[in-house]
Write an enzyme that holds these catalytic residues in place. Structure first.
Site, PDB file in Angstrom:
ATOM      1  N   THR A 297     -29.372 -10.935   2.069  1.00 23.43           N
ATOM      2  CA  THR A 297     -28.819 -10.739   3.414  1.00 23.43           C
ATOM      3  C   THR A 297     -27.425 -11.342   3.511  1.00 23.43           C
ATOM      4  OG1 THR A 297     -31.025 -10.756   4.406  1.00 23.43           O
ATOM      5  CG2 THR A 297     -29.164 -11.197   5.869  1.00 23.43           C
ATOM      6  N   VAL A 298     -27.262 -12.539   2.951  1.00 26.49           N
ATOM      7  CA  VAL A 298     -25.947 -13.199   2.961  1.00 26.49           C
ATOM      8  C   VAL A 298     -24.946 -12.369   2.159  1.00 26.49           C
ATOM      9  CG1 VAL A 298     -24.680 -15.272   2.277  1.00 26.49           C
ATOM     10  CG2 VAL A 298     -26.961 -15.478   3.283  1.00 26.49           C
ATOM     11  N   THR A 299     -25.399 -11.800   1.050  1.00 26.25           N
ATOM     12  CA  THR A 299     -24.529 -10.947   0.239  1.00 26.25           C
ATOM     13  C   THR A 299     -24.036  -9.749   1.041  1.00 26.25           C
ATOM     14  OG1 THR A 299     -25.712 -11.592  -1.778  1.00 26.25           O
ATOM     15  CG2 THR A 299     -24.370  -9.603  -1.880  1.00 26.25           C
TER      16      THR A 299
ATOM     17  N   ASP B 117     -19.999 -15.840  -1.279  1.00 24.72           N
ATOM     18  CA  ASP B 117     -20.224 -15.881  -2.721  1.00 24.72           C
ATOM     19  C   ASP B 117     -20.900 -17.189  -3.127  1.00 24.72           C
ATOM     20  OD1 ASP B 117     -19.177 -13.437  -3.226  1.00 24.72           O
ATOM     21  OD2 ASP B 117     -17.320 -14.142  -4.131  1.00 24.72           O
TER      22      ASP B 117
ATOM     23  N   ASP C 157     -24.736 -17.529  -1.052  1.00 24.63           N
ATOM     24  CA  ASP C 157     -25.896 -16.796  -1.567  1.00 24.63           C
ATOM     25  C   ASP C 157     -26.324 -17.313  -2.937  1.00 24.63           C
ATOM     26  OD1 ASP C 157     -23.974 -15.671  -3.223  1.00 24.63           O
ATOM     27  OD2 ASP C 157     -24.160 -13.651  -2.432  1.00 24.63           O
ATOM     28  N   GLY C 158     -25.347 -17.695  -3.760  1.00 23.14           N
ATOM     29  CA  GLY C 158     -25.692 -18.282  -5.054  1.00 23.14           C
ATOM     30  C   GLY C 158     -26.403 -19.611  -4.894  1.00 23.14           C
TER      31      GLY C 158
ATOM     32  N   ARG D 144     -30.281 -20.516  -6.080  1.00 21.48           N
ATOM     33  CA  ARG D 144     -30.623 -21.656  -6.928  1.00 21.48           C
ATOM     34  C   ARG D 144     -31.655 -22.548  -6.254  1.00 21.48           C
ATOM     35  NH1 ARG D 144     -25.200 -21.005  -8.306  1.00 21.48           N
ATOM     36  NH2 ARG D 144     -24.482 -22.290  -6.576  1.00 21.48           N
TER      37      ARG D 144
ATOM     38  N   ASP E 262     -19.459  -5.728  -4.889  1.00 24.83           N
ATOM     39  CA  ASP E 262     -18.096  -6.120  -5.270  1.00 24.83           C
ATOM     40  C   ASP E 262     -17.187  -4.901  -5.330  1.00 24.83           C
ATOM     41  OD1 ASP E 262     -18.670  -8.795  -5.415  1.00 24.83           O
ATOM     42  OD2 ASP E 262     -18.866  -8.846  -7.603  1.00 24.83           O
TER      43      ASP E 262
END
Length: 242
Positions: free
Chosen positions: A48-50, A84, A87-88, A92, A109
């Site tokens: 969703t964040v992406t 970026d 979401d990463g 994690r 992207d």
């Protein structure tokens, strides 16, 4: 746009990682970790964040750039670049790394890239009134997509495509966005600074062409080496089978 990849597969730097050096990334990762944890508690997924981050980049590029508002467009894009890192970070914390996340990142992207250079092209095709720069911008857009495709296609047929191009995605975006941000200061009364964007677009266009040639030459060389290796191994396999 910055989720971990399963099995250690390498991916091109995302826009956020391209614009932040390793020390800045470490700082912002610490700052954004509580926010990422908050989103997880609220049931928000990294995907969703992406999507939101990409939507913000697209909106910033296509709402502001065609009107010549390069400074504010770049500010909006830069703010959403932090997705970026978010979401990463979320992935994690959740212990997730997937091929789907890598695929989604790469696909979105390309959407973001198209919006950024498409916004520039709309400006030059409209009120910017410069057909040459419009064509240069469209070449930047198209060549960027093809450069990415050559690497993906080469890897899909089993080749490493072991070459660092002159101007890859990270360089294309940093050069273009930094130049656009500074060029936008022209509307605040800074004289002559608006020439930075045309210069940057020409640099990106030439650099992308060189990078495309580098990758095509590399894929041809690697494919010939792979074919020769396969031809040498074929007799040995036949003898073993007999």
């Amino acid at each position: 746009m910055g989720q971990p990849v399963a099995n250690g597969a390498a991916t091109a730097p995302t826009l956020g990682k391209a614009m932040l050096n390793k020390y800045a990334r470490a700082f912002f990762t610490r700052v954004l970790t509580p926010f990422a944890a908050f989103l997880i508690r609220r049931g928000v997924s990294p995907d969703t964040v992406t999507f939101i981050g990409t939507a913000g980049v697209v909106a910033g590029a296509l709402v502001f750039y065609p009107r010549g508002e390069f400074f504010w467009g770049t500010v909006v894009i830069t703010l959403f670049v932090f997705s970026d890192l978010v979401d990463g970070n979320m992935a994690r914390q959740l212990g997730r790394s997937s091929r789907w996340g890598a695929f989604l990142d790469s696909t979105l992207d390309r959407v973001a890239d198209g919006a950024i250079f498409g916004g520039f092209a709309l400006w030059y095709a409209g009120r910017g009134d410069d057909n040459v720069l419009c064509a240069v911008t469209l070449f930047c857009l198209a060549s960027g997509q093809v450069v990415s495709y050559t690497k993906a296609r080469g890897e899909a047929i089993g080749l490493p495509v072991a070459v660092n191009g002159l101007v890859e995605r990270a360089e294309r975006l940093v050069i273009s966005l930094v130049a656009a941000g500074f060029a936008g200061l022209h509307k605040f009364g800074v004289p002559g600074i608006d020439v930075l964007l045309p210069i940057a677009l020409w640099i990106v266009a030439v650099g992308s062409l060189v990078t495309l040639v580098q990758r095509v030459v590399t894929v041809r060389r690697e494919s010939e080496e792979a074919d020769q290796e396969a031809a040498r191994e074929a007799p040995q396999q036949s003898e073993t089978a007999s």
